[in-house]
Design a protein around this motif. Structure first.
Motif, PDB file in Angstrom:
ATOM      1  N   ILE A  50       0.870  -1.171   0.000  1.00 44.22           N
ATOM      2  CA  ILE A  50       0.000   0.000   0.000  1.00 44.22           C
ATOM      3  C   ILE A  50       0.909   1.223   0.000  1.00 44.22           C
ATOM      4  O   ILE A  50       1.519   1.554   1.011  1.00 44.22           O
ATOM      5  N   ALA A  51       1.016   1.864  -1.152  1.00 48.45           N
ATOM      6  CA  ALA A  51       1.925   3.006  -1.320  1.00 48.45           C
ATOM      7  C   ALA A  51       1.372   4.254  -0.648  1.00 48.45           C
ATOM      8  O   ALA A  51       2.132   5.066  -0.116  1.00 48.45           O
ATOM      9  N   ALA A  52       0.062   4.432  -0.678  1.00 46.34           N
ATOM     10  CA  ALA A  52      -0.582   5.603  -0.078  1.00 46.34           C
ATOM     11  C   ALA A  52      -2.006   5.236   0.306  1.00 46.34           C
ATOM     12  O   ALA A  52      -2.619   4.371  -0.312  1.00 46.34           O
ATOM     13  N   LYS A  53      -2.522   5.896   1.304  1.00 47.07           N
ATOM     14  CA  LYS A  53      -3.904   5.654   1.747  1.00 47.07           C
ATOM     15  C   LYS A  53      -4.852   6.655   1.119  1.00 47.07           C
ATOM     16  O   LYS A  53      -5.920   6.919   1.651  1.00 47.07           O
ATOM     17  N   HIS A  54      -4.447   7.181  -0.033  1.00 47.76           N
ATOM     18  CA  HIS A  54      -5.250   8.168  -0.758  1.00 47.76           C
ATOM     19  C   HIS A  54      -4.926   8.041  -2.244  1.00 47.76           C
ATOM     20  O   HIS A  54      -3.873   7.523  -2.615  1.00 47.76           O
ATOM     21  N   PRO A  55      -5.812   8.520  -3.112  1.00 44.61           N
ATOM     22  CA  PRO A  55      -5.527   8.505  -4.549  1.00 44.61           C
ATOM     23  C   PRO A  55      -4.664   9.701  -4.946  1.00 44.61           C
ATOM     24  O   PRO A  55      -4.490  10.642  -4.163  1.00 44.61           O
ATOM     25  N   GLN A 111      -5.166  -1.402  -4.302  1.00 43.16           N
ATOM     26  CA  GLN A 111      -6.181  -2.413  -4.023  1.00 43.16           C
ATOM     27  C   GLN A 111      -7.427  -2.244  -4.896  1.00 43.16           C
ATOM     28  O   GLN A 111      -8.392  -2.984  -4.753  1.00 43.16           O
ATOM     29  N   THR A 112      -7.437  -1.273  -5.791  1.00 42.44           N
ATOM     30  CA  THR A 112      -8.598  -0.971  -6.614  1.00 42.44           C
ATOM     31  C   THR A 112      -9.042  -2.156  -7.471  1.00 42.44           C
ATOM     32  O   THR A 112      -8.218  -2.972  -7.893  1.00 42.44           O
ATOM     33  N   LYS A 113     -10.311  -2.234  -7.752  1.00 39.69           N
ATOM     34  CA  LYS A 113     -10.858  -3.251  -8.642  1.00 39.69           C
ATOM     35  C   LYS A 113     -10.930  -2.711 -10.074  1.00 39.69           C
ATOM     36  O   LYS A 113     -11.357  -3.421 -10.973  1.00 39.69           O
ATOM     37  N   ASP A 119     -11.167   3.527  -6.991  1.00 41.41           N
ATOM     38  CA  ASP A 119     -12.571   3.149  -6.849  1.00 41.41           C
ATOM     39  C   ASP A 119     -13.064   3.337  -5.413  1.00 41.41           C
ATOM     40  O   ASP A 119     -14.127   2.881  -5.048  1.00 41.41           O
ATOM     41  N   GLY A 120     -12.245   4.006  -4.586  1.00 42.11           N
ATOM     42  CA  GLY A 120     -12.638   4.273  -3.208  1.00 42.11           C
ATOM     43  C   GLY A 120     -12.232   3.202  -2.218  1.00 42.11           C
ATOM     44  O   GLY A 120     -12.523   3.319  -1.024  1.00 42.11           O
ATOM     45  N   THR A 121     -11.553   2.161  -2.673  1.00 43.72           N
ATOM     46  CA  THR A 121     -11.133   1.075  -1.779  1.00 43.72           C
ATOM     47  C   THR A 121     -10.277   1.580  -0.627  1.00 43.72           C
ATOM     48  O   THR A 121     -10.308   1.030   0.470  1.00 43.72           O
ATOM     49  N   HIS A 122      -9.521   2.648  -0.845  1.00 42.07           N
ATOM     50  CA  HIS A 122      -8.643   3.194   0.200  1.00 42.07           C
ATOM     51  C   HIS A 122      -9.392   3.649   1.442  1.00 42.07           C
ATOM     52  O   HIS A 122      -8.816   3.795   2.507  1.00 42.07           O
ATOM     53  N   LYS A 123     -10.704   3.876   1.310  1.00 39.52           N
ATOM     54  CA  LYS A 123     -11.514   4.304   2.457  1.00 39.52           C
ATOM     55  C   LYS A 123     -11.834   3.161   3.396  1.00 39.52           C
ATOM     56  O   LYS A 123     -12.275   3.376   4.523  1.00 39.52           O
ATOM     57  N   GLY A 124     -11.616   1.940   2.934  1.00 50.18           N
ATOM     58  CA  GLY A 124     -11.954   0.756   3.722  1.00 50.18           C
ATOM     59  C   GLY A 124     -11.017   0.519   4.885  1.00 50.18           C
ATOM     60  O   GLY A 124      -9.894   1.018   4.941  1.00 50.18           O
ATOM     61  N   GLU A 125     -11.483  -0.261   5.838  1.00 43.94           N
ATOM     62  CA  GLU A 125     -10.752  -0.547   7.057  1.00 43.94           C
ATOM     63  C   GLU A 125      -9.410  -1.240   6.784  1.00 43.94           C
ATOM     64  O   GLU A 125      -8.410  -0.951   7.427  1.00 43.94           O
ATOM     65  N   MET A 126      -9.387  -2.170   5.805  1.00 42.82           N
ATOM     66  CA  MET A 126      -8.159  -2.900   5.505  1.00 42.82           C
ATOM     67  C   MET A 126      -7.012  -1.961   5.135  1.00 42.82           C
ATOM     68  O   MET A 126      -5.888  -2.119   5.600  1.00 42.82           O
ATOM     69  N   VAL A 127      -7.294  -0.956   4.320  1.00 42.10           N
ATOM     70  CA  VAL A 127      -6.255  -0.010   3.890  1.00 42.10           C
ATOM     71  C   VAL A 127      -5.944   0.978   4.992  1.00 42.10           C
ATOM     72  O   VAL A 127      -4.778   1.238   5.290  1.00 42.10           O
ATOM     73  N   GLN A 128      -6.935   1.547   5.620  1.00 45.42           N
ATOM     74  CA  GLN A 128      -6.721   2.593   6.615  1.00 45.42           C
ATOM     75  C   GLN A 128      -6.010   2.083   7.878  1.00 45.42           C
ATOM     76  O   GLN A 128      -5.304   2.824   8.527  1.00 45.42           O
TER      77      GLN A 128
END
Length: 130
Positions: A50-55, A111-113, A119-128
């Protein structure tokens, strides 16, 4: 003696294909005398960093070739700098071209699909929580 071989696809995740080959040898009256299970896989499914927790907001130019970092190791995020060659050689960048110049949000968490776009996946608990 009768022999049967069955190949069952159990899972297909990214590049990983998991196969079960079940070989069974039977003797009358159909008593199971030998059973062997083998697993075939091309190795563990590669996991990007995970390079960044934001796009990343990026202005893309029409007809220009881009290489989006898929491994997460690049120091020039969100684009590839070749770091995957040493850090994780099973990865390669996603190469793409846009037809018209535009501003887009490219995925930073990897982690995007819908790569390379966020696609907003970074907002999820796994990434954050990583």
């Amino acid at each position: 003696m009768q022999s049967s071989v069955f190949f069952l696809s159990l899972s297909s995740i990214g590049r990983e294909m998991l196969w079960l080959a079940l070989s069974v040898v039977r003797r009358p009256p159909l008593a199971l005398t030998w059973c062997q299970v083998r697993w075939f896989t091309d190795g563990p499914n590669p996991t990007p960093v995970i390079a960044a927790k934001h796009p990343f907001q990026v202005d893309l130019t029409a007809e220009k070739r881009y290489a989006w970092c898929a491994c997460g190791h690049s120091k020039k995020q969100p684009f590839c700098d070749g770091s995957h060659k040493k850090a994780n050689p099973r990865f390669s960048p996603l190469r793409f071209v846009v037809e018209e110049s535009k501003t887009v949000w490219l995925c930073g968490c990897k982690q995007t699909k819908n790569p390379p776009y966020c696609d907003g996946t970074h907002k999820g608990e796994m990434v954050q929580k990583s």
